[in-house]
Motif scaffolding. Sequence first.
Motif, PDB file in Angstrom:
ATOM      1  N   ALA A  60      37.755 -23.322 -31.388  1.00 46.57           N
ATOM      2  CA  ALA A  60      36.855 -22.157 -31.281  1.00 46.57           C
ATOM      3  C   ALA A  60      35.744 -22.250 -32.325  1.00 46.57           C
ATOM      4  N   ALA A  61      36.093 -22.683 -33.536  1.00 48.68           N
ATOM      5  CA  ALA A  61      35.104 -22.754 -34.617  1.00 48.68           C
ATOM      6  C   ALA A  61      34.052 -23.830 -34.339  1.00 48.68           C
ATOM      7  N   VAL A  62      34.503 -24.979 -33.836  1.00 50.50           N
ATOM      8  CA  VAL A  62      33.558 -26.059 -33.520  1.00 50.50           C
ATOM      9  C   VAL A  62      32.602 -25.591 -32.413  1.00 50.50           C
ATOM     10  N   ASN A  63      33.147 -24.949 -31.378  1.00 53.75           N
ATOM     11  CA  ASN A  63      32.284 -24.465 -30.285  1.00 53.75           C
ATOM     12  C   ASN A  63      31.302 -23.406 -30.779  1.00 53.75           C
ATOM     13  N   PHE A  64      31.785 -22.529 -31.653  1.00 54.91           N
ATOM     14  CA  PHE A  64      30.933 -21.471 -32.214  1.00 54.91           C
ATOM     15  C   PHE A  64      29.780 -22.079 -33.032  1.00 54.91           C
ATOM     16  N   GLY A  65      30.112 -23.039 -33.851  1.00 53.78           N
ATOM     17  CA  GLY A  65      29.102 -23.702 -34.690  1.00 53.78           C
ATOM     18  C   GLY A  65      28.063 -24.419 -33.841  1.00 53.78           C
ATOM     19  N   ARG A  66      28.547 -25.153 -32.833  1.00 57.40           N
ATOM     20  CA  ARG A  66      27.624 -25.931 -31.991  1.00 57.40           C
ATOM     21  C   ARG A  66      26.751 -25.017 -31.125  1.00 57.40           C
ATOM     22  N   GLU A  67      27.386 -24.037 -30.452  1.00 58.60           N
ATOM     23  CA  GLU A  67      26.641 -23.172 -29.522  1.00 58.60           C
ATOM     24  C   GLU A  67      25.597 -22.325 -30.253  1.00 58.60           C
ATOM     25  N   LEU A 172      36.763 -32.891 -31.452  1.00 56.29           N
ATOM     26  CA  LEU A 172      35.460 -33.558 -31.489  1.00 56.29           C
ATOM     27  C   LEU A 172      34.320 -32.530 -31.437  1.00 56.29           C
ATOM     28  N   ALA A 173      33.091 -33.022 -31.598  1.00 56.81           N
ATOM     29  CA  ALA A 173      31.917 -32.127 -31.673  1.00 56.81           C
ATOM     30  C   ALA A 173      31.739 -31.299 -30.404  1.00 56.81           C
ATOM     31  N   ASP A 174      32.176 -31.817 -29.242  1.00 53.60           N
ATOM     32  CA  ASP A 174      32.019 -31.047 -27.994  1.00 53.60           C
ATOM     33  C   ASP A 174      33.189 -30.085 -27.775  1.00 53.60           C
ATOM     34  N   GLY A 175      34.090 -29.983 -28.767  1.00 52.66           N
ATOM     35  CA  GLY A 175      35.214 -29.048 -28.682  1.00 52.66           C
ATOM     36  C   GLY A 175      36.436 -29.648 -28.006  1.00 52.66           C
ATOM     37  N   SER A 176      36.329 -30.878 -27.540  1.00 49.07           N
ATOM     38  CA  SER A 176      37.494 -31.493 -26.883  1.00 49.07           C
ATOM     39  C   SER A 176      38.491 -31.974 -27.933  1.00 49.07           C
ATOM     40  N   PHE A 177      39.741 -32.143 -27.493  1.00 46.99           N
ATOM     41  CA  PHE A 177      40.841 -32.531 -28.385  1.00 46.99           C
ATOM     42  C   PHE A 177      41.339 -33.911 -27.961  1.00 46.99           C
ATOM     43  N   VAL A 178      41.454 -34.822 -28.924  1.00 45.87           N
ATOM     44  CA  VAL A 178      41.943 -36.170 -28.591  1.00 45.87           C
ATOM     45  C   VAL A 178      42.977 -36.617 -29.627  1.00 45.87           C
ATOM     46  N   THR A 179      43.831 -37.510 -29.173  1.00 43.01           N
ATOM     47  CA  THR A 179      44.749 -38.188 -30.095  1.00 43.01           C
ATOM     48  C   THR A 179      44.274 -39.633 -30.188  1.00 43.01           C
ATOM     49  N   VAL A 180      44.065 -40.105 -31.417  1.00 45.79           N
ATOM     50  CA  VAL A 180      43.553 -41.476 -31.580  1.00 45.79           C
ATOM     51  C   VAL A 180      44.595 -42.318 -32.311  1.00 45.79           C
ATOM     52  N   ASN A 181      44.750 -43.531 -31.834  1.00 48.00           N
ATOM     53  CA  ASN A 181      45.683 -44.477 -32.460  1.00 48.00           C
ATOM     54  C   ASN A 181      45.292 -45.891 -32.028  1.00 48.00           C
ATOM     55  N   ASN A 198      32.831 -37.772 -40.297  1.00 47.64           N
ATOM     56  CA  ASN A 198      31.675 -37.879 -39.408  1.00 47.64           C
ATOM     57  C   ASN A 198      31.986 -37.715 -37.929  1.00 47.64           C
ATOM     58  N   PHE A 199      33.224 -37.941 -37.530  1.00 46.70           N
ATOM     59  CA  PHE A 199      33.507 -38.123 -36.098  1.00 46.70           C
ATOM     60  C   PHE A 199      34.286 -36.978 -35.478  1.00 46.70           C
ATOM     61  N   GLY A 200      34.709 -36.032 -36.284  1.00 44.20           N
ATOM     62  CA  GLY A 200      35.456 -34.898 -35.764  1.00 44.20           C
ATOM     63  C   GLY A 200      36.374 -34.345 -36.836  1.00 44.20           C
ATOM     64  N   ILE A 201      37.103 -33.300 -36.467  1.00 48.07           N
ATOM     65  CA  ILE A 201      38.002 -32.647 -37.430  1.00 48.07           C
ATOM     66  C   ILE A 201      39.426 -33.086 -37.127  1.00 48.07           C
ATOM     67  N   VAL A 202      40.070 -33.669 -38.113  1.00 47.98           N
ATOM     68  CA  VAL A 202      41.451 -34.113 -37.917  1.00 47.98           C
ATOM     69  C   VAL A 202      42.389 -32.940 -38.198  1.00 47.98           C
ATOM     70  N   PRO A 448      26.554 -37.052 -30.970  1.00 47.43           N
ATOM     71  CA  PRO A 448      25.148 -37.479 -30.877  1.00 47.43           C
ATOM     72  C   PRO A 448      24.179 -36.532 -31.567  1.00 47.43           C
ATOM     73  N   ASN A 449      24.554 -35.255 -31.709  1.00 47.00           N
ATOM     74  CA  ASN A 449      23.629 -34.310 -32.362  1.00 47.00           C
ATOM     75  C   ASN A 449      23.972 -34.079 -33.827  1.00 47.00           C
ATOM     76  N   ASN A 450      24.859 -34.888 -34.339  1.00 46.71           N
ATOM     77  CA  ASN A 450      25.210 -34.832 -35.771  1.00 46.71           C
ATOM     78  C   ASN A 450      25.679 -33.444 -36.202  1.00 46.71           C
ATOM     79  N   LEU A 451      26.610 -32.873 -35.416  1.00 45.09           N
ATOM     80  CA  LEU A 451      27.190 -31.573 -35.814  1.00 45.09           C
ATOM     81  C   LEU A 451      27.903 -31.716 -37.156  1.00 45.09           C
TER      82      LEU A 451
END
Length: 465
Positions: A60-67, A172-181, A198-202, A448-451
């Motif tokens: 919610a916070a990432v979407n709020f910040g970006r929008e 991620l910056a677009d508000g999507s959630f991913v698991t990376v490994n 730089n790439f998202g919030i862990v 891409p927009n450097n959120l």
Amino acid sequence: MKTINELESTIIEAFQGKLRGKIVMPEDANYKDTCKVYNGMINKHPGMFVMCVDVADVIAAVNFGRENELLVAVRGGGHNGGGLGLCDKGLVIDLSGIKFIRVDTSNNTVRVGGGNLWGEVDHATHPFGLAVPAGIISTTGVGGLTLGGGVGHLSRKYGLTIDNLLEADMVLADGSFVTVNANQHKDLFWAIRGGGGNFGIVTSFNFQAHPVSTVIGGPTLWPIEKTEEMMEWYHDFINNAPDDLNGFIATMIIPGAPFPEHLHNKQFCGIVWCYTGDSNDFDELFEPVRTKKPLFEHVGEMPYPAIQTLFDGLMPPGMQWYWRADFFNELGEEVRAQHLKFGSNIPTPLSQMHLYPISGEASSVGNEDTPWAYRDAKYAGVIVGVDPNPENATKITDWCKSYWEALHPYSSGGAYSNFMMDEGQDRVKASYKHNYNRLVDIKQKYDPNNLFKVNQNIKPVKELV
Ligand SMILES: Cc1cc2nc3c(=O)[nH]c(=O)nc-3n(C[C@H](O)[C@H](O)[C@H](O)COP(=O)(O)OP(=O)(O)OC[C@H]3O[C@@H](n4cnc5c(N)ncnc54)[C@H](O)[C@@H]3O)c2cc1C
């Protein structure tokens, strides 16, 4: 870019309705305290804090910040030297409410929340005889330290913190959630092992832990006049020592208790040791150190969490901190002379210089295997001007800058990003070196927009050559 002030109150109310965590605004009674970070030199005033308690809050916070086109900062443990967990007038996404730790003894892994501190991790793993390599102060955040690299007492034995990262959950910056490994979003998994926030919030990290329960460690001190001799000797010794032995060398003042009184307020060249091998082999391995006749030795067996908290008492939050850093391959004659010169003129009792060895397991990883581009450097060096009194801010800053300027010509060019303040784009590029362009590609793909720009920023723009 908008500021929080420009938003309609209905937008803010609607946002609060989506959260389980609270928001903190400038008019709130706890705002002043919420603005505090570890470094008392940082004085930033965000327009709003979102005190996230779960992944849904972070989304919610990432979407709020970006929008709403806000400047967005992300705060983990709040230890960053440059205060990169805060911003002025924008939105701070605070992760301190996202804490959980689960130790899995079936495979010695540890799942940790995005807002945990390292002392909490050490406390949770120690009963199982396990530890995750981290830094040397227990109040540092897992988030920032891990995403930048993670250098500490176990680096020579088990590598950097990023070398023990198995998986991360990210928003991620677009508000999507991913698991990376190693199998999912491999590019992102590569980028977050050194590329910072730089790439998202862990929101959660999964680490490989190791069987470390009791260590033999502590400091040895020599008079500052012996700095050149000790550094020459240390370079040979540590680079030929077994990986079980770690020791970072420092110029410092002994400020007071718990050290004996005859050492107080004197300048020293010191080495802080940590040995993880068989205790029966320690005395023989350590004999060459004792042959150098330290003026003071306080090296002994202790639980791992004890060495991790050894310096916490000397370093409470809220003091003035000024940082400068570089990597070094050598400790040549001129470099040693500069360490003697500046180590003899340390301006305040807590100001100091550390050289952390990047050898053993930490150097077994390739320069391109993670964004951490200096695996072949021998030392990550850092100079910190530290003092509780803001009136001494200029004094500690000037000493730190002059020390760094004297050494920089002999450095490898860049610094460990977590030891830097907010020093501009050229320093960021120098620190990622040949890995910078690959990081730019990944940034372009995921942000891409450097959120996420309040960090050692990888701009999503390719340089024209
Ligand atoms: C006293 C002291 C001792 C230290 N000792 C060591 C040491 O021994 N070894 C070492 O390697 N480093 C050490 N450091 C440096 C430390 O690694 C950095 O200061 C690091 O940035 C701290 O992380 P944090 O989460 O506490 O900081 P914060 O200020 O909260 O964040 C720092 C940066 O990381 C980002 N970030 C934090 N958490 C997340 C997350 N979950 N997801 C995405 N981005 C995030 C923030 O946006 C910000 O850009 C030390 C620092 C201090 C002050």
